[in-house]
Design an enzyme around this catalytic site. Sequence first.
Site, PDB file in Angstrom:
ATOM      1  N   LYS A  38      14.032 -37.043  58.658  1.00 51.19           N
ATOM      2  CA  LYS A  38      14.960 -36.763  57.552  1.00 51.19           C
ATOM      3  C   LYS A  38      14.401 -35.661  56.652  1.00 51.19           C
ATOM      4  CE  LYS A  38      12.868 -40.604  54.975  1.00 51.19           C
ATOM      5  NZ  LYS A  38      12.985 -42.056  54.736  1.00 51.19           N
ATOM      6  N   TYR A 265       5.540 -18.072  30.222  1.00 53.15           N
ATOM      7  CA  TYR A 265       6.604 -18.477  29.307  1.00 53.15           C
ATOM      8  C   TYR A 265       6.113 -19.430  28.231  1.00 53.15           C
ATOM      9  CZ  TYR A 265      10.230 -16.552  32.377  1.00 53.15           C
ATOM     10  OH  TYR A 265      11.045 -15.717  33.110  1.00 53.15           O
TER      11      TYR A 265
END
Length: 369
Positions: A38, A265
């Site tokens: 998966k 940032y």
Amino acid sequence: MSKVRETVLEIDLGALEANYRYLRSRIAADTKFLAVVKAYAYGSSSQQVALKLQELGADYFAVAYTKEGMALRAAGITKPILVLHPLPVHFEEIIDNCLEPALYNHKVLGEFAEVATQKNTKDYPVHIKFNTGLNRLGFDQEGAEALAEVILGQSAIKVRSVFSHLAASEDLAEEAFTLQQIDTFELAARQMTKALGYTPMRHMLNTSGILNYAKRAQYEMVRSGIGLYGFGNELQYDLDLQPVVSLKSVISQIHHVPEGQSVGYNRKYQAHAPVKTATIPLGHADGISRIYGNKKGFLTIKGKRAPIIGNVCMDMLMVDITGIDCEEGDEVLVFGKETTAATLAAAAGTISYELITAISQRVKRVIVD
Ligand SMILES: *Cc1c(COP(=O)(O)O)cnc(C)c1O
């Protein structure tokens, strides 16, 4: 191996093969092996990984959702594919692609039987999921006999297997709870078998279940995901396995940041002394979450740890390379064989599963065999 010139996720199919053989060696020769592929085979590449496992002899595959199973069929997987969490909106596609649904409550059972009946199937293979303590998906053991009666009334479907999922197979402090889950599952399986009048396969163990409870509860099949990709949820088990994926990148730019300046940032990193930094073309949009920023995470450059400084940006991150002899264009390791995904994940308080499955589709996959 060719020189890394951009961010790449290398997928080592030799390591996958070694892990598969190791896990198989921990179970009986006639126990079936279901490979869990998966989420793009845990963030690697479901197509290449599943084809390799099919070639190696995996008996069954499992995915979480229907679309993932359809992609495997398109890629040439011919072995049975169990869909662990199918949603009724996809039941037609399940049948059209010969996928096998896990049925976990009366609503989905009824809806699947209805679609199967409309499509005129006979004995279409379904898998009955029991909830034995994870409290996520599944029927309760108490209703097993009544459930079997309902299924017997639906000739379009037939139970290929009954299964359950352990909540804490990696944690031996929870052994008593695990053994209780196993007992509950065995009771449900016995009741189903008796009431159905035929014997479906049983399976319960995931990777840590195989490593810790193979003697007690391997039954007719086991289901392994993380172990195939090289992690055993314990350092001691990791040593017997090999990481399949390695995330590598390069240094785009080096800065000599003077004391008093900041990096990134919101100026989260403050240079209290002159610092040499490297900017790497890898960010949270590639799957390196902001939790790795501000020195929680690190990259490995020339064998040395370079802490991630400041906030991780969308497409880039910056590391402190003070004291590391490196240049623009040099390769950096995010995780792989030396620094493993388990180690890096642990540094930020998470687990290998989350880190490797998060690597986004923007990152180029490179197969190494
Ligand atoms: C994901 C999953 C697995 C695989 O577990 P690992 O710990 O990765 O081996 C097995 N069974 C179910 C139901 C799952 O959802």
